[in-house]
Design an enzyme around this catalytic site. Sequence first.
Site, PDB file in Angstrom:
ATOM      1  N   ARG A  51       0.864  -1.188   0.000  1.00 20.15           N
ATOM      2  CA  ARG A  51       0.000   0.000   0.000  1.00 20.15           C
ATOM      3  C   ARG A  51       0.896   1.231   0.000  1.00 20.15           C
ATOM      4  O   ARG A  51       1.825   1.319   0.804  1.00 20.15           O
ATOM      5  CB  ARG A  51      -0.873  -0.022   1.258  1.00 20.15           C
ATOM      6  CG  ARG A  51      -1.825   1.139   1.340  1.00 20.15           C
ATOM      7  CD  ARG A  51      -2.564   1.148   2.663  1.00 20.15           C
ATOM      8  NE  ARG A  51      -1.985   2.127   3.553  1.00 20.15           N
ATOM      9  CZ  ARG A  51      -2.642   2.752   4.527  1.00 20.15           C
ATOM     10  NH1 ARG A  51      -3.915   2.483   4.747  1.00 20.15           N
ATOM     11  NH2 ARG A  51      -2.047   3.618   5.309  1.00 20.15           N
ATOM     12  N   TYR A  81      -2.657  11.751   5.279  1.00 19.11           N
ATOM     13  CA  TYR A  81      -3.071  10.516   5.948  1.00 19.11           C
ATOM     14  C   TYR A  81      -2.025   9.412   5.715  1.00 19.11           C
ATOM     15  O   TYR A  81      -1.513   9.255   4.602  1.00 19.11           O
ATOM     16  CB  TYR A  81      -4.441  10.030   5.405  1.00 19.11           C
ATOM     17  CG  TYR A  81      -4.618   8.583   5.749  1.00 19.11           C
ATOM     18  CD1 TYR A  81      -4.892   8.216   7.060  1.00 19.11           C
ATOM     19  CD2 TYR A  81      -4.403   7.587   4.800  1.00 19.11           C
ATOM     20  CE1 TYR A  81      -4.957   6.878   7.418  1.00 19.11           C
ATOM     21  CE2 TYR A  81      -4.472   6.254   5.149  1.00 19.11           C
ATOM     22  CZ  TYR A  81      -4.747   5.905   6.455  1.00 19.11           C
ATOM     23  OH  TYR A  81      -4.789   4.588   6.811  1.00 19.11           O
ATOM     24  N   ASP A 115      -5.002   3.899  -0.190  1.00 14.84           N
ATOM     25  CA  ASP A 115      -6.144   4.200   0.678  1.00 14.84           C
ATOM     26  C   ASP A 115      -6.470   5.691   0.571  1.00 14.84           C
ATOM     27  O   ASP A 115      -5.659   6.537   0.980  1.00 14.84           O
ATOM     28  CB  ASP A 115      -5.760   3.837   2.131  1.00 14.84           C
ATOM     29  CG  ASP A 115      -6.936   3.889   3.080  1.00 14.84           C
ATOM     30  OD1 ASP A 115      -8.008   4.401   2.681  1.00 14.84           O
ATOM     31  OD2 ASP A 115      -6.786   3.409   4.226  1.00 14.84           O
ATOM     32  N   HIS A 148      -8.894   6.985   2.139  1.00 13.40           N
ATOM     33  CA  HIS A 148      -9.355   7.264   3.494  1.00 13.40           C
ATOM     34  C   HIS A 148     -10.579   8.175   3.545  1.00 13.40           C
ATOM     35  O   HIS A 148     -10.601   9.194   4.250  1.00 13.40           O
ATOM     36  CB  HIS A 148      -8.207   7.812   4.366  1.00 13.40           C
ATOM     37  CG  HIS A 148      -8.205   7.201   5.739  1.00 13.40           C
ATOM     38  ND1 HIS A 148      -8.601   7.897   6.848  1.00 13.40           N
ATOM     39  CD2 HIS A 148      -7.889   5.966   6.158  1.00 13.40           C
ATOM     40  CE1 HIS A 148      -8.505   7.111   7.909  1.00 13.40           C
ATOM     41  NE2 HIS A 148      -8.083   5.926   7.516  1.00 13.40           N
ATOM     42  N   GLU A 187      -8.838   2.036  -1.996  1.00 19.58           N
ATOM     43  CA  GLU A 187      -9.606   1.784  -0.762  1.00 19.58           C
ATOM     44  C   GLU A 187     -10.321   3.040  -0.274  1.00 19.58           C
ATOM     45  O   GLU A 187      -9.774   4.149  -0.383  1.00 19.58           O
ATOM     46  CB  GLU A 187      -8.611   1.300   0.299  1.00 19.58           C
ATOM     47  CG  GLU A 187      -9.229   1.081   1.664  1.00 19.58           C
ATOM     48  CD  GLU A 187      -8.168   0.735   2.692  1.00 19.58           C
ATOM     49  OE1 GLU A 187      -7.073   0.262   2.321  1.00 19.58           O
ATOM     50  OE2 GLU A 187      -8.437   0.953   3.889  1.00 19.58           O
ATOM     51  N   GLU A 217     -13.626  -0.927   6.380  1.00 20.69           N
ATOM     52  CA  GLU A 217     -12.951  -1.083   7.677  1.00 20.69           C
ATOM     53  C   GLU A 217     -13.741  -0.435   8.814  1.00 20.69           C
ATOM     54  O   GLU A 217     -13.534  -0.794   9.970  1.00 20.69           O
ATOM     55  CB  GLU A 217     -11.513  -0.551   7.622  1.00 20.69           C
ATOM     56  CG  GLU A 217     -11.419   0.949   7.457  1.00 20.69           C
ATOM     57  CD  GLU A 217      -9.988   1.448   7.376  1.00 20.69           C
ATOM     58  OE1 GLU A 217      -9.170   0.810   6.714  1.00 20.69           O
ATOM     59  OE2 GLU A 217      -9.708   2.488   7.993  1.00 20.69           O
ATOM     60  N   ARG A 229     -13.727  -5.066   3.500  1.00 19.87           N
ATOM     61  CA  ARG A 229     -12.680  -4.953   4.524  1.00 19.87           C
ATOM     62  C   ARG A 229     -13.181  -5.033   5.958  1.00 19.87           C
ATOM     63  O   ARG A 229     -12.404  -4.960   6.904  1.00 19.87           O
ATOM     64  CB  ARG A 229     -11.935  -3.621   4.321  1.00 19.87           C
ATOM     65  CG  ARG A 229     -10.978  -3.732   3.176  1.00 19.87           C
ATOM     66  CD  ARG A 229     -10.237  -2.479   2.873  1.00 19.87           C
ATOM     67  NE  ARG A 229      -9.558  -1.835   3.987  1.00 19.87           N
ATOM     68  CZ  ARG A 229      -8.496  -2.314   4.628  1.00 19.87           C
ATOM     69  NH1 ARG A 229      -7.988  -3.477   4.288  1.00 19.87           N
ATOM     70  NH2 ARG A 229      -7.946  -1.627   5.612  1.00 19.87           N
ATOM     71  N   GLU A 249      -4.428  -7.247   5.156  1.00 21.45           N
ATOM     72  CA  GLU A 249      -3.527  -6.144   5.527  1.00 21.45           C
ATOM     73  C   GLU A 249      -2.604  -6.585   6.663  1.00 21.45           C
ATOM     74  O   GLU A 249      -3.039  -7.238   7.611  1.00 21.45           O
ATOM     75  CB  GLU A 249      -4.353  -4.934   5.980  1.00 21.45           C
ATOM     76  CG  GLU A 249      -3.500  -3.723   6.340  1.00 21.45           C
ATOM     77  CD  GLU A 249      -4.346  -2.493   6.698  1.00 21.45           C
ATOM     78  OE1 GLU A 249      -5.565  -2.635   6.895  1.00 21.45           O
ATOM     79  OE2 GLU A 249      -3.762  -1.397   6.779  1.00 21.45           O
ATOM     80  N   TRP A 275     -11.573  12.391   8.301  1.00 23.27           N
ATOM     81  CA  TRP A 275     -10.178  12.004   8.499  1.00 23.27           C
ATOM     82  C   TRP A 275      -9.920  10.700   7.768  1.00 23.27           C
ATOM     83  O   TRP A 275     -10.739   9.841   7.677  1.00 23.27           O
ATOM     84  CB  TRP A 275      -9.833  11.829   9.984  1.00 23.27           C
ATOM     85  CG  TRP A 275      -8.420  11.324  10.093  1.00 23.27           C
ATOM     86  CD1 TRP A 275      -7.269  12.027   9.842  1.00 23.27           C
ATOM     87  CD2 TRP A 275      -8.003   9.996  10.431  1.00 23.27           C
ATOM     88  NE1 TRP A 275      -6.164  11.212  10.001  1.00 23.27           N
ATOM     89  CE2 TRP A 275      -6.595   9.974  10.353  1.00 23.27           C
ATOM     90  CE3 TRP A 275      -8.685   8.818  10.766  1.00 23.27           C
ATOM     91  CZ2 TRP A 275      -5.832   8.810  10.608  1.00 23.27           C
ATOM     92  CZ3 TRP A 275      -7.955   7.678  11.030  1.00 23.27           C
ATOM     93  CH2 TRP A 275      -6.533   7.679  10.948  1.00 23.27           C
TER      94      TRP A 275
HETATM   95  O1  KDG Z   1      -8.087   3.223  13.495  1.00 26.52           O
HETATM   96  C1  KDG Z   1      -8.002   3.685  12.207  1.00 26.52           C
HETATM   97  C2  KDG Z   1      -6.908   2.975  11.433  1.00 26.52           C
HETATM   98  O2  KDG Z   1      -6.958   1.603  11.625  1.00 26.52           O
HETATM   99  C3  KDG Z   1      -7.050   3.261   9.974  1.00 26.52           C
HETATM  100  O3  KDG Z   1      -6.835   4.612   9.720  1.00 26.52           O
HETATM  101  C4  KDG Z   1      -6.074   2.455   9.182  1.00 26.52           C
HETATM  102  O4  KDG Z   1      -7.189   3.061   7.159  1.00 26.52           O
HETATM  103  C5  KDG Z   1      -6.473   2.293   7.774  1.00 26.52           C
HETATM  104  C6  KDG Z   1      -5.977   1.125   7.080  1.00 26.52           C
HETATM  105  O5  KDG Z   1      -6.376   0.936   5.942  1.00 26.52           O
HETATM  106  O6  KDG Z   1      -5.196   0.380   7.669  1.00 26.52           O
HETATM  107 MG    MG Z   2      -8.004   2.090   5.423  1.00 32.09          MG
END
Ligand code: KDG
Ligand code: MG
Length: 403
Positions: free
Chosen positions: A147, A159, A211, A213, A237, A263, A284, A340, A403
């Site tokens: 990643r 991020y 990601d 995010h 992602e 996630e 995820r 991951e 975030w």
């Molecule tokens: O708690 C938040 C994190 O686990 C996250 O920001 C990590 O996005 C993440 C990832 O893909 O591992």
């Molecule tokens: Mg993530």
Amino acid sequence: MKIIDAKVIVCSPGRNFVTLKLITDQGIYGLGDATLNGRELAVASYLQDHLLPCLIGRDPFQTEDIWQYFYKGSYWRRGPVTMSAIAAIDVALWDIKAKSLNVPLYQLLGGKSREKVLVYCHANGTDTAHTIEEVQKHVEMGYQAIRIQSGIPGIRSAYGVAGKGERYEPAGRGLLPKVTEWSTEKYLNFLPGLFAEVRKAFGDDLLLLHDAHHRLTPIEAARLGKELEPFKLFWLEDAVTAELQEGFRLIRKHTVTPLAVGEVFNSIYDCQQLITEQLIDYIRMTIVHGGGISPLLKLAHLAELYHVRTGFHGATDLSPVTMGTALHFDLAIHNFGIQEHMPHDETTESVFSHAYYFEDGFMYPGDVAGHGVDIDENLAEKYPYQPAYLPVNRKEDGTLFNW
Ligand code: KDG
Ligand code: MG
């Protein structure tokens, strides 16, 4: 067999973790992870004050009935606190069951569908050159899937990126969340160039992931997916926030870049439409935040019908108990995609011993009975809970952003 005791262990060896230990009258115990980053004490209280008294005296082999008892029986369903607490119980019960039958957990989940689990790691750099150095480092460690996150010119903090020489950890210690900065325009202008450089340096065989995010709108994500097509990502992602599942329909219309999400999901109903309409490629949602092994098996089987594969979250805020459990799950289900792997630091590793290991780009859950992860309670006591929170994010003009 009966459950006779239950303990919630909150500790902070490097970062905060909440671990549940269920003890039976036959001396066998099981462990579950209940860590919810930045909300650890809420889950600990939910378990301690509301769920555990109902478990004493129960037969730990009744994994399905106990899961339904806490899910349907509480009247209030879903939500990350509830589901992380139920997950910890469910995983600890499956651990007890596998230990009692003296088999590795994967044998109860369908047995081995493969010999090893493909994992991806994180390469993050402050700029393109540093990111390429980090990719090289991870290629040398044997990773076949990476990643990629990078600092973005003109934005103070991006991020997934640590300072040079530092280890990346999403939560920052202290009573107040850190504030990071964001500009969608600068990000979108920078990212395709980063991937062009990485592909040029490493060729086509390395699997590349990214990601976003949760920071784009569907049409912005569609543009990014299209512009990244020449660099053949394994996945993009969390392109958008996913409360609105239909958002993914628009992205899908415009790009063949594979999409991963989930996630932050905690229920199959968070992704039912994404799966049945084939709007995503990888799901995820993971064991700790999705309510445990029992519901995740149902999710994986649903996803299998719609060509969706798993790609479980595995950042450092998921404890080694979740990592070990996920590896058994990954080995067993047919529609596994990738896992991951963001390794824990040495302090975490000293408190949680585990049978799982990494070798040549793959992970193995190990062949001991149960999920193979244990906690050293005496050592854990030396690392008491410390307040720590995920950052909040603001646009350059101060507007609060995802975030
Ligand atoms: O708690 C938040 C994190 O686990 C996250 O920001 C990590 O996005 C993440 C990832 O893909 O591992
Ligand atoms: Mg993530």
